[in-house]
Design a protein around this motif. Structure first.
Motif, PDB file in Angstrom:
ATOM      1  N   LYS A 325     -20.713  17.042  20.181  1.00  0.00           N
ATOM      2  CA  LYS A 325     -20.136  17.074  21.314  1.00  0.00           C
ATOM      3  C   LYS A 325     -21.203  17.607  22.424  1.00  0.00           C
ATOM      4  CE  LYS A 325     -15.695  17.848  19.425  1.00  0.00           C
ATOM      5  NZ  LYS A 325     -14.463  18.810  19.195  1.00  0.00           N
ATOM      6  N   ASN A 326     -22.384  17.991  22.015  1.00  0.00           N
ATOM      7  CA  ASN A 326     -23.417  18.677  22.813  1.00  0.00           C
ATOM      8  C   ASN A 326     -24.653  17.997  22.682  1.00  0.00           C
ATOM      9  OD1 ASN A 326     -21.488  20.737  24.375  1.00  0.00           O
ATOM     10  ND2 ASN A 326     -21.150  21.313  22.299  1.00  0.00           N
ATOM     11  N   PRO A 327     -24.889  16.679  22.803  1.00  0.00           N
ATOM     12  CA  PRO A 327     -26.132  16.309  22.317  1.00  0.00           C
ATOM     13  C   PRO A 327     -27.423  16.568  23.363  1.00  0.00           C
ATOM     14  CG  PRO A 327     -24.882  14.715  23.741  1.00  0.00           C
ATOM     15  CD  PRO A 327     -23.740  15.851  23.375  1.00  0.00           C
ATOM     16  N   GLU A 328     -27.055  16.971  24.474  1.00  0.00           N
ATOM     17  CA  GLU A 328     -28.162  17.518  25.639  1.00  0.00           C
ATOM     18  C   GLU A 328     -28.593  18.794  25.098  1.00  0.00           C
ATOM     19  OE1 GLU A 328     -29.460  15.725  27.862  1.00  0.00           O
ATOM     20  OE2 GLU A 328     -28.069  14.125  27.894  1.00  0.00           O
ATOM     21  N   ALA A 329     -27.726  19.829  24.780  1.00  0.00           N
ATOM     22  CA  ALA A 329     -27.973  21.169  24.218  1.00  0.00           C
ATOM     23  C   ALA A 329     -28.684  20.878  22.635  1.00  0.00           C
ATOM     24  CB  ALA A 329     -26.525  22.067  24.187  1.00  0.00           C
TER      25      ALA A 329
END
Length: 427
Positions: A325-329
């Protein structure tokens, strides 16, 4: 004197302020990083640095043994679960990515300024499928080398280190005959993630053979015969049958097994095989037990056959789960984990998979054999490029060899079974 009500009100207001402060500064993003190596304590310290530099991100560190990691991951991605960032073997990204378990990283690599550029990493072909989708960032690299106890070699009257497979067996035999100690003790067990898979391939490759090779039509085929496989089984089994490697090795699947480590530390074994992180730990343990005593271990390349010494270019890769759910992080975490500071302060027993960082390594006397062996290591090549899954072949070869070692099938039957298995994988 304050009234009881005023004191209670003050306490309530303090709790409210503290609660709001905690809420305001709580991490907005929570990631899970799954790590498979023993350095969990050091990796947690590294993640603490990452969290300090990125207060909006909190990272949970999960640990799992390598032998269980692949199957666990495959079970999770089938139901949409798993960590955000996963630590996997060099040869797994394409299979896992093509199965929909890993997120392609092409856009992140293009826009994310990964250290030195993607081409500065080794073995990038193992992370990239035929369509060009990149499913991982190579993190560490290594190969295996042989570790000798110099004292036992001298006691056995061996002045020249083996350069061929027959010479290695003869050295093992002489150590046992002259000292009563184990010669070459190596894992022969058939559990998942077994070590005999590597030894078998080193033997085949050094003799110009391979389980999978390219054919003349742009496809892939079996590059070995049943007799070749049977010969390798009989060679390795002879160590136990001839008595210079203990029968207990038949139940040991991993080189890091305490039985092998303790035998080396106590001087009860003359020769072993291991990756560099294990050798570094062995050296540390020996120096702790024997302060001021000269190190008895030396590393050398594996013996060779007609094609010379050949080992695998191994290592570890970082991937991002497709359903994170948090690919950028997650990408931010991957960039941090591949930075210089990780290998300088935390993950110090591993070789970085970046060419520039590799050039800066001071191998030292105990690791000299790895420097020489890395120059002779080969990629899995056709194994990884074909439709056959390396993880599956790895496990099945281990089981078939194990059946032959305990006598439930003959070495010739084992050879036939391996060929049938590889042909089935290639379909």
């Amino acid at each position: 004197m304050k009234s009881k009500a005023l004191i209670l009100l003050s306490g309530f207001m303090f709790a409210m302020v503290a609660g709001w402060t905690s809420f305001l500064f709580a991490a907005e993003i929570k990631l899970v990083f799954r790590f498979n190596d023993p350095e969990a304590k050091e990796m947690r310290e590294a993640l603490d640095v990452f969290e300090k530099n990125n207060p909006e991100i909190e990272v949970e560190l999960q640990t799992i043994a390598w032998g269980n990691s692949r199957d666990q991951f495959l079970r999770e991605i089938a139901v949409g679960e798993g960590p955000d960032v996963v630590h996997i073997a060099f040869v797994w990204p394409k299979d896992m990515g093509n199965a929909g378990g890993l997120r392609p990283l092409n856009d992140y690599i293009k826009n994310g300024n990964i250290h030195g550029g993607f081409d500065s990493f080794v073995a990038t072909e193992l992370t990239t499928n035929k369509k060009g989708d990149i499913y991982g960032i190579p993190w560490t690299t290594d190969t295996w080398a042989l570790v000798y106890n110099k004292d036992l070699m001298a006691q056995a009257g061996i002045s020249k280190y083996p350069t061929s497979w027959p010479e290695l067996k003869n050295a093992s035999k002489m150590i046992h005959e002259k000292t009563g100690k184990t010669g070459f003790g190596f894992p022969m067990g058939s559990a998942k993630g077994n070590t005999i898979w590597f030894l078998a391939n080193y033997y085949w490759w050094s003799n110009g053979k391979a389980l999978v090779i390219e054919d003349s039509n742009g496809g892939y085929k079996v590059g070995i015969t049943e007799k070749d496989i049977a010969a390798s089984i009989e060679y390795f089994h002879s160590y136990v049958k001839d008595g210079h490697s203990p029968p207990s090795m038949l139940s040991v699947s991993e080189a890091s097994n305490p039985i092998i480590i303790e035998a080396l530390l106590s001087g009860e074994q003359g020769i072993a095989m291991m990756p560099p992180n294990m050798l570094r730990q062995l050296v540390e343990d020996f120096e702790t037990r024997n302060p001021g005593k000269a190190l008895p271990f030396v590393t050398k390349i594996f013996p060779g056959g007609s094609a010379g010494s050949k080992t695998h270019l191994g290592g570890r890769t970082l991937g991002i789960i497709s359903h994170s759910k948090n690919p950028e992080a997650s990408w931010k975490l991957v960039k941090f984990l591949t930075s210089d500071i990780i290998f300088e302060k935390f993950y110090t027993k591993q070789f970085p998979a970046q060419k520039v960082l590799l050039k800066n390594i001071t191998f030292g006397p105990s690791l000299k054999g790895y420097a020489e062996q890395l120059a002779l290591a080969r990629s899995w090549g056709a194994y990884a490029d074909s439709s056959a899954q390396i993880g599956s072949m790895w496990n099945q070869v281990g089981r078939i060899f194990g059946d032959a070692f305990i006598g439930s099938i003959s070495s010739n039957e084992a050879g036939v079974n391996v060929i049938k298995m590889v042909k089935k994988e290639l379909k």
